[in-house]
Structures are given as C-alpha cells and as structure tokens.
Design a protein around this motif. Structure first.
Motif, PDB file in Angstrom:
ATOM      1  N   LYS A 128      38.615  28.914  38.861  1.00  0.00           N
ATOM      2  CA  LYS A 128      39.909  28.666  39.496  1.00  0.00           C
ATOM      3  C   LYS A 128      39.752  28.653  41.006  1.00  0.00           C
ATOM      4  O   LYS A 128      39.049  29.481  41.590  1.00  0.00           O
ATOM      5  N   TYR A 182      41.013  28.870  45.046  1.00  0.00           N
ATOM      6  CA  TYR A 182      41.703  29.944  45.756  1.00  0.00           C
ATOM      7  C   TYR A 182      43.201  29.912  45.448  1.00  0.00           C
ATOM      8  O   TYR A 182      43.811  28.851  45.362  1.00  0.00           O
ATOM      9  N   TRP A 192      43.029  34.753  47.197  1.00  0.00           N
ATOM     10  CA  TRP A 192      42.074  35.349  46.266  1.00  0.00           C
ATOM     11  C   TRP A 192      41.037  34.308  45.861  1.00  0.00           C
ATOM     12  O   TRP A 192      41.337  33.115  45.743  1.00  0.00           O
ATOM     13  N   GLY A 193      39.799  34.782  45.616  1.00  0.00           N
ATOM     14  CA  GLY A 193      38.735  33.896  45.178  1.00  0.00           C
ATOM     15  C   GLY A 193      37.895  34.570  44.109  1.00  0.00           C
ATOM     16  O   GLY A 193      38.081  35.747  43.794  1.00  0.00           O
ATOM     17  N   SER A 194      36.963  33.826  43.548  1.00  0.00           N
ATOM     18  CA  SER A 194      36.144  34.342  42.454  1.00  0.00           C
ATOM     19  C   SER A 194      34.848  34.947  42.962  1.00  0.00           C
ATOM     20  O   SER A 194      34.316  34.554  44.001  1.00  0.00           O
ATOM     21  N   LYS A 227      40.142  37.605  49.055  1.00  0.00           N
ATOM     22  CA  LYS A 227      38.971  37.037  49.726  1.00  0.00           C
ATOM     23  C   LYS A 227      39.225  36.733  51.200  1.00  0.00           C
ATOM     24  O   LYS A 227      38.418  37.082  52.045  1.00  0.00           O
ATOM     25  N   ALA A 257      41.487  38.769  37.021  1.00  0.00           N
ATOM     26  CA  ALA A 257      41.954  39.102  38.361  1.00  0.00           C
ATOM     27  C   ALA A 257      42.022  40.622  38.452  1.00  0.00           C
ATOM     28  O   ALA A 257      42.497  41.290  37.538  1.00  0.00           O
ATOM     29  N   TRP A 296      34.998  37.748  38.349  1.00  0.00           N
ATOM     30  CA  TRP A 296      36.354  38.241  38.532  1.00  0.00           C
ATOM     31  C   TRP A 296      36.950  37.633  39.797  1.00  0.00           C
ATOM     32  O   TRP A 296      36.271  36.976  40.587  1.00  0.00           O
ATOM     33  N   TYR A 297      38.248  37.861  39.981  1.00  0.00           N
ATOM     34  CA  TYR A 297      38.960  37.377  41.161  1.00  0.00           C
ATOM     35  C   TYR A 297      39.477  38.575  41.950  1.00  0.00           C
ATOM     36  O   TYR A 297      39.977  39.542  41.372  1.00  0.00           O
ATOM     37  N   ALA A 307      35.354  27.491  44.864  1.00  0.00           N
ATOM     38  CA  ALA A 307      35.027  28.780  44.255  1.00  0.00           C
ATOM     39  C   ALA A 307      33.535  29.022  44.244  1.00  0.00           C
ATOM     40  O   ALA A 307      33.087  30.164  44.252  1.00  0.00           O
ATOM     41  N   CYS A 326      34.622  31.668  35.973  1.00  0.00           N
ATOM     42  CA  CYS A 326      35.735  31.861  36.914  1.00  0.00           C
ATOM     43  C   CYS A 326      35.766  30.680  37.887  1.00  0.00           C
ATOM     44  O   CYS A 326      35.243  30.770  39.003  1.00  0.00           O
TER      45      CYS A 326
END
Length: 342
Positions: A159, A161, A142-144, A90, A177, A86-87, A27, A157
């Motif tokens: 977390k 992917y 999804w990524g941050s 990506k 998200a 945020w997420y 991340a 953030c």
C-alpha cells in the motif's frame, strides 16, 4: 543514499515482485539492503546501559531481554509467526515532499507513475492538497516496513503512503498497521532467551542403566521481555516470555526419561533438581537413563525449553501470544559399567 539510487532500487525490487504494481513503488523506493526503509534506524543507551534500537518505525527496548553469548530467538510452537511487514508513521508532510520530489524529477520511476503520484499529493487548484502541509504537526504519512530477515510475505505490504491524523487509529482495512497488538507481535520476534545446555550428573560420562540427573540454572531462566513503541503516536506494548518446562530427547530410542514424557515442569523457579550426595538411590525428577553404550561416539541429547508469552499494551490492551521454544543439542558419552573379575 541519494534519491537517484533510491529510485533505482525501487525499480529493481518492483521488477522482481510485480512489474505492474506501479502504485506500490513508493513503498519500496527507499528500502535498504536489509529490507528496512532508509533513515529509520537509530540507537540510544537506556539507563542500565542496554542498547535501545529504533527500526522500522518502531522503537525496541531490550533492557529486560535475555543476555549472554548463547541467547537465541523463540520459535513459535504453532504455525503463527510475527508480521513480516507492517505500516507505521513515516513522514511529516514536509519530509514526504522532500523525499518524493527528487524521485519525480529524476524520472527513473517512469513518467506515468510520476504524474500519478504528483496528482495524488499535489494539486495547483487545491492549496490544501499539498502533501497535507495544512496538517503539519497534526498527523503523519504512514509507510510500510519490512522484517530485516525477509521472511515469507515480506513483500506483501504494498500500500502506498496514507495519512493518519494524530489521535486517530489507522484505517481498519490496512492489515498490519501498528496497534498495541501488532507491536506486541513485533516485540515477540525481538525476544532472546538463554541457551538450554542442561547440567548433567554424572557430568563427564554417564553409565548404562544409571539414572542421570538433569537440571537448568534457575538464575538464568527468569522471565524476559521486550517493549515495542511508537512514541510519535503514543502506543506501546511489552511481550513477556516465562519459562514453563524443559523437554529432554535423549538422542536414541534406547533410553528412558524422567518423567516418562520427557517434559520437566518448572517448579519454584527451577527446572529439574541438582544432584547432591545422598541422592544416588533416588529417582531424578528430571533426567534420563541410557540403556546402551554410545560406543566410541556420543548421543545427541536435545534439550528444549518452552516459554509462555503474554503481552500488555497501552490503552489497557493485552493478551496471550503463542508459546515459544528454544533448544540446543549436547553430546553425551554413555559407557558400560565395568565389572571386576576376581
């Protein structure tokens, strides 16, 4: 930016945040010096020539935003603030593979973490567990992303992917998200409103015990808005700010304001009323009366406009966001009325 340099940046950031957060390394691996992920910013011109910028996985349309050299960002009138991170979508499966495999091969992130990541995204015994390439075109990893100003909480953030199928909402347990509401909050942080230097009459210098009229150019104080969207998943939100009042703080306790509260409400699209010949004996609807001279100096008059903010989003969503404020200080000269001795 090379994969090796990205990996090095990953290790540096994680050493500052928490050396034990191995699961969060991906991340952080590609954030640039502004806290954004690399390769996620581009710009294009809208039909009216306004720059529309894509940053942090979100596209911002500023074509209806405030313009000019004295515009500024809103400050929430409460303790609320827009999301610091945020997420958002990506990578496609192929893009995530192209990003991660060179990092693993470089070995800069540690053998243990590299192996854990390989097991998460690949499995020789399970052809479908290959960066989800069997779902290409049917969703995103999804990524941050991080607010480029690094506000408090920017590093929360962490977390790794995660996959979201096209048309599905992000997991409910993933805070920040992107949803229409999160996009509205991000659009709030992009809103810029006009400067708040009020027009005064008398203009050059006012007099002790003389009511000074104050007003703002109504043409400048119209609603402004910013739209944030993620076209890849078809969601958007527009945050709109509308001026509602002007608060005047004279800069000295030896003064009276009109009205007494010092808050001038907007009326028919105008804040305050311009002074005109024939109004000398009237009380200004918005203004100040100084009770003593500023001497050889000035009084710092503070003028702050309050803006109400609401939003509308895709899927019939919408609501209110906290009021925002933007103000400025201007110097006021107050002179004694000179009596003529005969």
């Amino acid at each position: 930016m090379s994969a090796v340099r990205n990996a090095g940046r990953t290790a540096t950031v994680l050493a500052v945040v928490c050396a034990s957060l191995f699961t969060a390394q991906a991340a952080f691996a590609e954030r640039d010096k502004h806290g954004n992920h690399g390769g996620d910013q581009d710009a294009s011109l809208t039909d009216d020539g306004t720059l529309s910028v894509s940053a942090g996985g979100v596209r911002f349309d500023h074509s209806k935003n405030g313009k000019g050299g004295k515009v500024g960002a809103l400050t929430s009138s409460t303790s609320w603030s827009p999301p610091p991170c945020w997420y958002a979508p990506k990578y496609s499966p192929e893009e995530l593979q192209a990003y991660l495999e060179p990092i693993w091969e470089a070995g800069s992130t540690g053998h243990q973490w590299d192996n854990e990541q390989r097991k998460k995204y690949t499995n020789p015994d399970d052809p479908e567990k290959d960066f989800n390439k069997h779902k290409s075109g049917k969703g995103y990893w999804w990524g941050s992303y991080v607010d480029k100003s690094f506000p408090p909480g920017w590093d929360s953030c962490t977390k790794d992917y995660f996959w979201v199928d096209q048309g599905d909402p992000p997991p409910a347990d993933v805070e920040n998200a992107v949803t229409p509401e999160i996009l509205a909050e991000l659009a709030y942080s992009e809103i810029r409103v006009p400067g708040t230097e009020v027009t005064l009459a008398p203009a050059q210098a006012t007099k002790v015990n003389l009511p000074t009229w104050a007003w703002l150019d109504g043409a400048q104080f119209q609603p402004v808005s910013v739209t944030a969207s993620v076209p890849e998943i078809g969601i958007s939100a527009t945050a709109t700010a509308e001026p509602v009042s002007l608060k005047i703080q004279p800069g000295t306790p030896d003064a009276e304001t009109y009205p007494v509260s010092g808050v001038c409400e907007i009326n028919n699209g105008r804040i305050g009323e311009p002074y005109a010949k024939g109004k000398a004996n009237r009380t200004p609807p918005c203004g100040v009366q100084y009770l003593r001279s500023s001497g050889d100096g000035t009084f710092p008059l503070q003028a702050t406009v309050t803006w109400e903010v609401h939003w509308t989003g895709s899927g019939g969503t919408g609501g209110d966001l906290p009021d925002g404020e933007f103000g400025a200080t201007q110097d006021v000269v107050v002179q004694e009325i000179q009596a003529v001795n005969r």
